[in-house]
Scaffold this motif. Structure first.
Motif, PDB file in Angstrom:
ATOM      1  N   ALA A  93       0.868  -1.174   0.000  1.00 36.29           N
ATOM      2  CA  ALA A  93       0.000   0.000   0.000  1.00 36.29           C
ATOM      3  C   ALA A  93       0.904   1.223   0.000  1.00 36.29           C
ATOM      4  O   ALA A  93       1.754   1.371   0.875  1.00 36.29           O
ATOM      5  N   LEU A  94       0.751   2.071  -1.004  1.00 33.64           N
ATOM      6  CA  LEU A  94       1.495   3.322  -1.069  1.00 33.64           C
ATOM      7  C   LEU A  94       0.608   4.412  -0.492  1.00 33.64           C
ATOM      8  O   LEU A  94      -0.433   4.750  -1.072  1.00 33.64           O
ATOM      9  N   HIS A  95       1.003   4.931   0.672  1.00 34.84           N
ATOM     10  CA  HIS A  95       0.239   6.005   1.303  1.00 34.84           C
ATOM     11  C   HIS A  95       0.418   7.273   0.473  1.00 34.84           C
ATOM     12  O   HIS A  95       1.544   7.730   0.268  1.00 34.84           O
ATOM     13  N   LYS A  96      -0.663   7.805  -0.046  1.00 33.60           N
ATOM     14  CA  LYS A  96      -0.587   8.923  -0.986  1.00 33.60           C
ATOM     15  C   LYS A  96       0.018  10.177  -0.368  1.00 33.60           C
ATOM     16  O   LYS A  96       0.725  10.916  -1.041  1.00 33.60           O
ATOM     17  N   GLU A  97      -0.239  10.418   0.905  1.00 32.23           N
ATOM     18  CA  GLU A  97       0.263  11.637   1.546  1.00 32.23           C
ATOM     19  C   GLU A  97       1.737  11.529   1.916  1.00 32.23           C
ATOM     20  O   GLU A  97       2.524  12.414   1.618  1.00 32.23           O
ATOM     21  N   THR A  98       2.132  10.414   2.542  1.00 32.56           N
ATOM     22  CA  THR A  98       3.517  10.279   3.017  1.00 32.56           C
ATOM     23  C   THR A  98       4.448   9.659   1.981  1.00 32.56           C
ATOM     24  O   THR A  98       5.666   9.703   2.148  1.00 32.56           O
ATOM     25  N   GLN A  99       3.882   9.057   0.936  1.00 36.60           N
ATOM     26  CA  GLN A  99       4.648   8.354  -0.103  1.00 36.60           C
ATOM     27  C   GLN A  99       5.463   7.192   0.475  1.00 36.60           C
ATOM     28  O   GLN A  99       6.519   6.852  -0.035  1.00 36.60           O
ATOM     29  N   GLN A 100       4.971   6.591   1.544  1.00 40.79           N
ATOM     30  CA  GLN A 100       5.621   5.419   2.131  1.00 40.79           C
ATOM     31  C   GLN A 100       4.897   4.150   1.695  1.00 40.79           C
ATOM     32  O   GLN A 100       3.671   4.128   1.588  1.00 40.79           O
ATOM     33  N   PHE A 101       5.694   3.098   1.460  1.00 35.24           N
ATOM     34  CA  PHE A 101       5.163   1.800   1.047  1.00 35.24           C
ATOM     35  C   PHE A 101       5.009   0.890   2.259  1.00 35.24           C
ATOM     36  O   PHE A 101       5.952   0.710   3.026  1.00 35.24           O
ATOM     37  N   ILE A 102       3.841   0.282   2.382  1.00 31.05           N
ATOM     38  CA  ILE A 102       3.551  -0.651   3.470  1.00 31.05           C
ATOM     39  C   ILE A 102       3.363  -2.037   2.867  1.00 31.05           C
ATOM     40  O   ILE A 102       2.364  -2.298   2.190  1.00 31.05           O
ATOM     41  N   PRO A 103       4.318  -2.960   3.078  1.00 26.15           N
ATOM     42  CA  PRO A 103       4.119  -4.342   2.613  1.00 26.15           C
ATOM     43  C   PRO A 103       3.064  -5.019   3.503  1.00 26.15           C
ATOM     44  O   PRO A 103       3.117  -4.896   4.726  1.00 26.15           O
ATOM     45  N   TYR A 104       2.114  -5.735   2.880  1.00 29.64           N
ATOM     46  CA  TYR A 104       1.070  -6.327   3.718  1.00 29.64           C
ATOM     47  C   TYR A 104       0.571  -7.698   3.255  1.00 29.64           C
ATOM     48  O   TYR A 104      -0.301  -8.289   3.904  1.00 29.64           O
ATOM     49  N   TYR A 105       1.118  -8.237   2.183  1.00 27.64           N
ATOM     50  CA  TYR A 105       0.611  -9.524   1.685  1.00 27.64           C
ATOM     51  C   TYR A 105       1.753 -10.260   1.011  1.00 27.64           C
ATOM     52  O   TYR A 105       2.560  -9.660   0.302  1.00 27.64           O
ATOM     53  N   TYR A 106       1.811 -11.564   1.267  1.00 28.66           N
ATOM     54  CA  TYR A 106       2.838 -12.424   0.659  1.00 28.66           C
ATOM     55  C   TYR A 106       2.161 -13.710   0.219  1.00 28.66           C
ATOM     56  O   TYR A 106       1.374 -14.301   0.976  1.00 28.66           O
ATOM     57  N   ARG A 107       2.484 -14.146  -1.009  1.00 30.22           N
ATOM     58  CA  ARG A 107       1.960 -15.430  -1.499  1.00 30.22           C
ATOM     59  C   ARG A 107       3.020 -16.114  -2.343  1.00 30.22           C
ATOM     60  O   ARG A 107       3.645 -15.510  -3.201  1.00 30.22           O
ATOM     61  N   ASN A 108       3.217 -17.404  -2.075  1.00 29.46           N
ATOM     62  CA  ASN A 108       4.090 -18.243  -2.885  1.00 29.46           C
ATOM     63  C   ASN A 108       3.321 -19.518  -3.182  1.00 29.46           C
ATOM     64  O   ASN A 108       3.080 -20.334  -2.286  1.00 29.46           O
ATOM     65  N   ASP A 109       2.901 -19.673  -4.440  1.00 29.33           N
ATOM     66  CA  ASP A 109       2.066 -20.817  -4.817  1.00 29.33           C
ATOM     67  C   ASP A 109       2.808 -22.146  -4.729  1.00 29.33           C
ATOM     68  O   ASP A 109       2.209 -23.168  -4.416  1.00 29.33           O
ATOM     69  N   TYR A 110       4.104 -22.140  -4.993  1.00 25.67           N
ATOM     70  CA  TYR A 110       4.867 -23.388  -4.924  1.00 25.67           C
ATOM     71  C   TYR A 110       4.915 -23.939  -3.504  1.00 25.67           C
ATOM     72  O   TYR A 110       4.957 -25.152  -3.301  1.00 25.67           O
TER      73      TYR A 110
END
Length: 128
Positions: free
Chosen positions: A68-85
């Motif tokens: 999620a890129l916060h529009k005001e602060t321009q900081q990226f928040i990682p919040y989801y991980y998926r590895n199908d293998y």
């Protein structure tokens, strides 16, 4: 919530600035990177970043992360991980009308992984 460090944020900004859905600067030596803005809300742009492999003709995420890129602060928040293998799917932040639900430990792990993964992508794709 934890956010990407300065270097990882710069790399993700550079990937977005390329305005390509698929980035492959290695002639098949490394897996291409796929990037896409998947949702825009009032406060955030949600971004998917993924490597894909194939198994029995199906596209397999190896891995996919959402930010999620916060529009005001321009900081990226990682919040989801998926590895199908590996059969792993983890959601550490959930946005809803009722608010934000956060698993702090898991979200910190996602951030640590994303910081290193983005450095690896930058080195592999020549985006430094």
């Amino acid at each position: 919530m934890k956010t990407l460090d300065r270097k990882a944020s710069e790399i993700l900004q550079k990937l977005l600035a390329l305005q390509k859905l698929k980035i492959d600067n290695t002639d098949g030596v490394y897996m291409p990177v796929h990037i896409e803005i998947i949702e825009k809300t009032d406060k955030y742009n949600h971004i998917s970043l993924a490597h894909y492999g194939q198994q029995n003709g199906d596209a397999m995420r190896d891995p996919e992360m959402l930010f999620a890129l916060h529009k005001e602060t321009q900081q990226f928040i990682p919040y989801y991980y998926r590895n199908d293998y590996c059969g792993i799917e983890q959601n550490s932040v959930k946005w809803s009308e009722d608010g934000i639900f956060l698993n702090r430990r898991l979200q910190a792990e996602h951030t640590t992984f994303a910081n290193q993964w983005l450095r690896n992508i930058a080195a592999q794709q020549g985006i430094l």
